[in-house]
Design a protein around this motif. Structure first.
Motif, PDB file in Angstrom:
ATOM      1  N   LEU A  32       0.817  -1.226   0.000  1.00 57.37           N
ATOM      2  CA  LEU A  32       0.000   0.000   0.000  1.00 57.37           C
ATOM      3  C   LEU A  32       0.851   1.276   0.000  1.00 57.37           C
ATOM      4  O   LEU A  32       0.328   2.368   0.209  1.00 57.37           O
ATOM      5  CB  LEU A  32      -0.921   0.009   1.234  1.00 57.37           C
ATOM      6  N   GLU A  33       2.143   1.133  -0.260  1.00 61.46           N
ATOM      7  CA  GLU A  33       3.053   2.289  -0.161  1.00 61.46           C
ATOM      8  C   GLU A  33       2.621   3.446  -1.062  1.00 61.46           C
ATOM      9  O   GLU A  33       2.801   4.614  -0.714  1.00 61.46           O
ATOM     10  CB  GLU A  33       4.487   1.867  -0.526  1.00 61.46           C
ATOM     11  N   CYS A  34       2.027   3.121  -2.216  1.00 59.72           N
ATOM     12  CA  CYS A  34       1.644   4.185  -3.168  1.00 59.72           C
ATOM     13  C   CYS A  34       0.532   5.079  -2.617  1.00 59.72           C
ATOM     14  O   CYS A  34       0.227   6.124  -3.188  1.00 59.72           O
ATOM     15  CB  CYS A  34       1.225   3.595  -4.512  1.00 59.72           C
ATOM     16  N   THR A  35      -0.071   4.682  -1.492  1.00 63.50           N
ATOM     17  CA  THR A  35      -1.154   5.503  -0.930  1.00 63.50           C
ATOM     18  C   THR A  35      -0.630   6.474   0.132  1.00 63.50           C
ATOM     19  O   THR A  35      -1.421   7.228   0.710  1.00 63.50           O
ATOM     20  CB  THR A  35      -2.269   4.633  -0.305  1.00 63.50           C
ATOM     21  N   ALA A  36       0.661   6.445   0.388  1.00 62.92           N
ATOM     22  CA  ALA A  36       1.219   7.301   1.457  1.00 62.92           C
ATOM     23  C   ALA A  36       0.877   8.763   1.201  1.00 62.92           C
ATOM     24  O   ALA A  36       1.126   9.286   0.118  1.00 62.92           O
ATOM     25  CB  ALA A  36       2.730   7.114   1.535  1.00 62.92           C
ATOM     26  N   GLY A  37       0.283   9.386   2.192  1.00 64.53           N
ATOM     27  CA  GLY A  37      -0.037  10.819   2.097  1.00 64.53           C
ATOM     28  C   GLY A  37      -1.362  11.102   1.406  1.00 64.53           C
ATOM     29  O   GLY A  37      -1.773  12.259   1.320  1.00 64.53           O
ATOM     30  N   ILE A  38      -2.053  10.075   0.913  1.00 63.38           N
ATOM     31  CA  ILE A  38      -3.367  10.323   0.289  1.00 63.38           C
ATOM     32  C   ILE A  38      -4.402  10.380   1.407  1.00 63.38           C
ATOM     33  O   ILE A  38      -4.475   9.485   2.254  1.00 63.38           O
ATOM     34  CB  ILE A  38      -3.729   9.248  -0.762  1.00 63.38           C
ATOM     35  N   LEU A  39      -5.161  11.471   1.404  1.00 66.34           N
ATOM     36  CA  LEU A  39      -6.130  11.698   2.479  1.00 66.34           C
ATOM     37  C   LEU A  39      -7.434  10.956   2.182  1.00 66.34           C
ATOM     38  O   LEU A  39      -7.602  10.400   1.100  1.00 66.34           O
ATOM     39  CB  LEU A  39      -6.406  13.207   2.582  1.00 66.34           C
ATOM     40  N   GLY A  40      -8.350  10.981   3.134  1.00 64.14           N
ATOM     41  CA  GLY A  40      -9.698  10.454   2.892  1.00 64.14           C
ATOM     42  C   GLY A  40      -9.869   9.011   3.327  1.00 64.14           C
ATOM     43  O   GLY A  40      -9.039   8.440   4.046  1.00 64.14           O
ATOM     44  N   THR A  41     -10.968   8.429   2.885  1.00 62.90           N
ATOM     45  CA  THR A  41     -11.383   7.106   3.353  1.00 62.90           C
ATOM     46  C   THR A  41     -11.071   6.007   2.332  1.00 62.90           C
ATOM     47  O   THR A  41     -10.767   6.288   1.167  1.00 62.90           O
ATOM     48  CB  THR A  41     -12.905   7.101   3.580  1.00 62.90           C
ATOM     49  N   VAL A  42     -11.227   4.778   2.803  1.00 59.33           N
ATOM     50  CA  VAL A  42     -11.040   3.623   1.922  1.00 59.33           C
ATOM     51  C   VAL A  42     -12.098   3.645   0.805  1.00 59.33           C
ATOM     52  O   VAL A  42     -11.790   3.370  -0.364  1.00 59.33           O
ATOM     53  CB  VAL A  42     -11.144   2.318   2.751  1.00 59.33           C
ATOM     54  N   GLY A  43     -13.337   4.011   1.148  1.00 58.49           N
ATOM     55  CA  GLY A  43     -14.403   4.074   0.128  1.00 58.49           C
ATOM     56  C   GLY A  43     -14.041   5.027  -0.994  1.00 58.49           C
ATOM     57  O   GLY A  43     -14.141   4.702  -2.182  1.00 58.49           O
ATOM     58  N   GLY A  44     -13.582   6.228  -0.608  1.00 52.19           N
ATOM     59  CA  GLY A  44     -13.204   7.237  -1.607  1.00 52.19           C
ATOM     60  C   GLY A  44     -12.000   6.772  -2.416  1.00 52.19           C
ATOM     61  O   GLY A  44     -11.930   6.991  -3.633  1.00 52.19           O
ATOM     62  N   ALA A  45     -11.068   6.108  -1.748  1.00 51.96           N
ATOM     63  CA  ALA A  45      -9.839   5.663  -2.426  1.00 51.96           C
ATOM     64  C   ALA A  45     -10.134   4.563  -3.450  1.00 51.96           C
ATOM     65  O   ALA A  45      -9.591   4.578  -4.561  1.00 51.96           O
ATOM     66  CB  ALA A  45      -8.842   5.158  -1.385  1.00 51.96           C
ATOM     67  N   VAL A  46     -11.005   3.634  -3.069  1.00 52.99           N
ATOM     68  CA  VAL A  46     -11.332   2.543  -3.997  1.00 52.99           C
ATOM     69  C   VAL A  46     -12.191   3.084  -5.143  1.00 52.99           C
ATOM     70  O   VAL A  46     -11.972   2.758  -6.313  1.00 52.99           O
ATOM     71  CB  VAL A  46     -12.032   1.381  -3.248  1.00 52.99           C
ATOM     72  N   TYR A  47     -13.144   3.945  -4.803  1.00 58.33           N
ATOM     73  CA  TYR A  47     -13.993   4.575  -5.830  1.00 58.33           C
ATOM     74  C   TYR A  47     -13.123   5.237  -6.901  1.00 58.33           C
ATOM     75  O   TYR A  47     -13.359   5.113  -8.089  1.00 58.33           O
ATOM     76  CB  TYR A  47     -14.908   5.616  -5.164  1.00 58.33           C
ATOM     77  N   GLY A  48     -12.096   5.961  -6.459  1.00 59.48           N
ATOM     78  CA  GLY A  48     -11.263   6.716  -7.409  1.00 59.48           C
ATOM     79  C   GLY A  48     -10.005   5.969  -7.827  1.00 59.48           C
ATOM     80  O   GLY A  48      -9.172   6.533  -8.519  1.00 59.48           O
ATOM     81  N   ASN A  49      -9.861   4.707  -7.383  1.00 63.61           N
ATOM     82  CA  ASN A  49      -8.651   3.915  -7.671  1.00 63.61           C
ATOM     83  C   ASN A  49      -7.411   4.791  -7.541  1.00 63.61           C
ATOM     84  O   ASN A  49      -6.666   4.992  -8.501  1.00 63.61           O
ATOM     85  CB  ASN A  49      -8.735   3.280  -9.058  1.00 63.61           C
ATOM     86  N   VAL A  50      -7.197   5.272  -6.312  1.00 63.94           N
ATOM     87  CA  VAL A  50      -6.129   6.253  -6.098  1.00 63.94           C
ATOM     88  C   VAL A  50      -4.751   5.633  -6.238  1.00 63.94           C
ATOM     89  O   VAL A  50      -4.596   4.409  -6.244  1.00 63.94           O
ATOM     90  CB  VAL A  50      -6.232   6.910  -4.694  1.00 63.94           C
ATOM     91  N   GLY A  51      -3.775   6.479  -6.319  1.00 64.75           N
ATOM     92  CA  GLY A  51      -2.400   5.999  -6.399  1.00 64.75           C
ATOM     93  C   GLY A  51      -1.476   7.123  -6.747  1.00 64.75           C
ATOM     94  O   GLY A  51      -1.849   8.301  -6.694  1.00 64.75           O
ATOM     95  N   ARG A  52      -0.282   6.712  -7.108  1.00 61.36           N
ATOM     96  CA  ARG A  52       0.747   7.694  -7.458  1.00 61.36           C
ATOM     97  C   ARG A  52       1.490   7.135  -8.655  1.00 61.36           C
ATOM     98  O   ARG A  52       1.880   5.963  -8.668  1.00 61.36           O
ATOM     99  CB  ARG A  52       1.679   7.837  -6.262  1.00 61.36           C
ATOM    100  N   GLY A  53       1.667   7.971  -9.670  1.00 64.58           N
ATOM    101  CA  GLY A  53       2.341   7.497 -10.885  1.00 64.58           C
ATOM    102  C   GLY A  53       1.547   6.343 -11.478  1.00 64.58           C
ATOM    103  O   GLY A  53       0.324   6.408 -11.605  1.00 64.58           O
TER     104      GLY A  53
END
Ligand SMILES: Cc1cc2nc3c(=O)[nH]c(=O)nc-3n(C[C@H](O)[C@H](O)[C@H](O)COP(=O)(O)OP(=O)(O)OC[C@H]3O[C@@H](n4cnc5c(N)ncnc54)[C@H](O)[C@@H]3O)c2cc1C
Length: 290
Positions: free
Chosen positions: A114-135
């Motif tokens: 899960l290292e690519c999520t470091a510093g991303i704010l918000g919830t798990v729901g929002g993160a999965v909804y937006g498929n968050v990440g870095r690069g």
């Protein structure tokens, strides 16, 4: 509705200013703002609201609410939906859990992925909804399954069946209840180094001390939208109290008392100028809720 949901442990607020619930600090009142603590209350809410308008809110870190607010109900998942547990090399968490708490749990248990999520704010729901990440590293790479409510039914969707892409998940019409992350039990110093490098890069390149909602636009294929905005000479421009960040072109900041209208004016200006100069049509990443 208020009595029934309150008796099931929900917190129900009327005319709640949405500026208090998003990182942009912008937005008028929602007719109703409900915090729902468990699945029983959620299913009762969905039954009551069947014809009504509602929107699920996570941490509000990727959202722009309108100045008029929201005619309907804003729902936030709390209570049981914030729980996080570990089983072997898997982390099970509710859609309302904070992503930063999940990463912390992973580190404490020597789990990597899960290292690519470091510093991303918000919830798990929002993160999965937006498929968050870095690069090119996205959270979907370590998702095993997602439990959702869709069309009043609960569904368990395994990763292979989900439609993940760049900042999309296919969960647009679903409520994300639970997520299982499948990680690896070999966290080494490299993982911790990657996390601190990610955090350091953010401090240097993002206007973290001024209210904002993260990246405004998705990166078009092969381009950095921040660079396009910079090359179009748009950094630092104001509309009212909203400003295109001097630090990062793809961020708009609320310098104090900005309206959604101001942010939208800057969004339109950027779209127009980038199209004019580079022939590229930009797509917003933030969700604009009216
Ligand atoms: C300073 C800063 C830096 C950021 N950096 C990054 C980054 O590097 N990479 C990145 O990808 N993002 C980044 N973001 C954007 C943002 O943090 C992420 O998109 C975050 O995952 C949004 O989560 P949230 O809980 O705040 O969602 P919200 O903003 O509350 O909601 C976003 C969307 O998700 C939906 N949603 C929320 N919860 C659920 C649920 N349980 N079920 C169904 N739908 C739901 C909402 O309806 C909405 O459409 C950054 C934001 C900020 C402010």
């Amino acid at each position: 509705m208020i009595e029934v949901l309150s008796s099931l442990g929900c917190r129900v607020l009327k005319d709640e200013p949405l500026s208090m619930h998003c990182s942009f600090k912008i937005g008028g009142p929602a007719d109703f703002f409900i915090e729902i603590p468990n699945e029983l209350a959620l299913s009762e809410f969905l039954r009551i609201i069947s014809d009504g308008r509602f929107c699920i809110l996570g941490g509000g870190t990727n959202i722009l609410f309108s100045d008029e607010g929201y005619r309907g109900t804003i729902v936030r998942l709390t209570g049981c939906f914030k729980e996080i547990s570990v089983s072997g090399d898997e982390i099970l968490c509710g859609g309302g859990a904070l992503l930063s708490d999940v990463l912390k749990t992973a580190c404490e248990n020597g789990l990597t992925g899960l290292e690519c999520t470091a510093g991303i704010l918000g919830t798990v729901g929002g993160a999965v909804y937006g498929n968050v990440g870095r690069g090119d590293k996205w959270i979907s790479a370590v998702i095993k399954s997602v439990e959702v409510y869709k069309n009043l039914k609960k569904e368990l969707i395994n990763r292979e069946k989900a439609i993940f892409g760049y900042r999309k998940s296919g969960f647009e019409n679903s409520i994300i209840l639970k997520v299982v992350f499948s990680l690896k039990k070999d966290m080494k110093n490299d993982s911790l180094k990657e996390i601190s490098k990610n955090m350091q890069k953010r401090l240097e390149t993002q206007p973290l001390n001024i209210p904002n909602a993260g990246s405004i636009f998705k990166n078009p294929d092969g381009f950095s939208v921040g660079k396009l905005i910079e090359e179009a000479g748009l950094k630092g421009i104001y509309a009212g109290k909203a400003q295109i960040s001097e630090l990062h072109g793809n961020f708009i900041v609320n310098t104090g008392g900005a309206f959604a209208e101001d942010v939208l004016a800057l969004i339109n200006l950027i779209k127009e100028k980038v199209k004019e100069k580079f022939g590229i049509s930009l797509e917003t990443e933030i969700k604009i809720i009216k």
